[in-house]
Design a protein around this motif. Structure first.
Motif, short mmCIF file in Angstrom:
data_model
loop_
_atom_site.label_atom_id
_atom_site.label_comp_id
_atom_site.label_asym_id
_atom_site.label_seq_id
_atom_site.Cartn_x
_atom_site.Cartn_y
_atom_site.Cartn_z
N ASN A 110 4.78 1.66 -2.64
CA ASN A 110 4.75 2.07 -1.24
C ASN A 110 6.19 2.36 -0.80
O ASN A 110 7.03 1.48 -0.85
N ASP A 128 2.27 8.09 0.10
CA ASP A 128 2.22 7.65 -1.29
C ASP A 128 0.79 7.19 -1.55
O ASP A 128 -0.05 7.13 -0.65
N ALA A 130 -0.39 4.29 -2.27
CA ALA A 130 -0.72 3.05 -1.58
C ALA A 130 -1.16 3.34 -0.15
O ALA A 130 -2.18 2.84 0.33
N GLN A 131 -0.40 4.18 0.56
CA GLN A 131 -0.77 4.55 1.92
C GLN A 131 -2.05 5.37 1.96
O GLN A 131 -2.90 5.18 2.83
#
Length: 191
Positions: A110, A128, A130-131
């Motif tokens: 992240n 990214d 993760a987001q």
């Protein structure tokens, strides 16, 4: 109640990750998951888009490829370009509650938005992975640094994700984080 009752699995892999991808797909099948797998050196970003973003959701998804924190490199890069985390954000498929994981380098990294804006000028890195997965209510487990493996056998990061896959299927009561913790403990004890 936060429990995942997995019925379907998706596995994509290529290059030196074929062995662990195959092992993960076989473990999904042993766990009784209806599994879709594409493990070869010819799948494209469009193939992945079709499987991940245009089909009904898969409960467990193992994406074993080369990554940057915001890009996934498909097996056949020349036949369709890269797969971007932004595509997950803009997707209309319901990914909520899915567990997504990867051996890929930086797949779980992240990066703060200010960092990509200020220091990554010229990069389309607003999201990214993760987001992106979090924005869809999905979980991602991936390397924040480099992921390692070899052609000869599932080792290093590959082995850890294979252990993780096995732990997910051990019990309906296992939490996602506990399955990862147990995989790390087993990996450390056997290394």
């Amino acid at each position: 109640d936060g429990q995942l009752f997995a019925e379907t699995g998706l596995v994509y892999g290529y290059d030196f990750l074929k062995d662990s991808s195959t092992q993960i797909a076989e473990e999904f099948a042993r766990q009784g998951l209806q599994t879709t797998a594409r493990i070869d050196d010819e799948w494209t970003a469009d193939d992945l888009r079709q499987a991940l973003l245009q089909s009904p959701q898969h409960d467990l998804v193992s994406l074993n490829a080369h990554f940057a924190h915001f890009l996934l490199q498909p097996a056949d890069l020349e036949a369709g370009g890269l797969f971007s985390a932004t595509e997950i954000v803009s997707s209309t498929v319901d990914l909520s509650g899915t567990i997504n994981y990867s051996v890929g380098c930086h797949s779980g990294l992240n990066v703060c938005d200010v960092c990509t804006t200020e220091f990554g000028k010229g990069l389309d890195a607003d999201n990214d992975f993760a987001q992106a997965f979090a924005s869809q209510g999905a979980s991602i487990i991936g390397n924040t640094g480099f992921g390692y493996g070899v052609d000869a056998a599932p080792t290093l990061s590959e082995e850890l994700m294979s252990l993780y896959t096995a732990n997910l299927g051990q019990s309906q009561d296992v939490a996602v984080g506990d399955a990862l913790r147990q995989a790390k403990q087993t990996y450390a004890l056997n290394s």
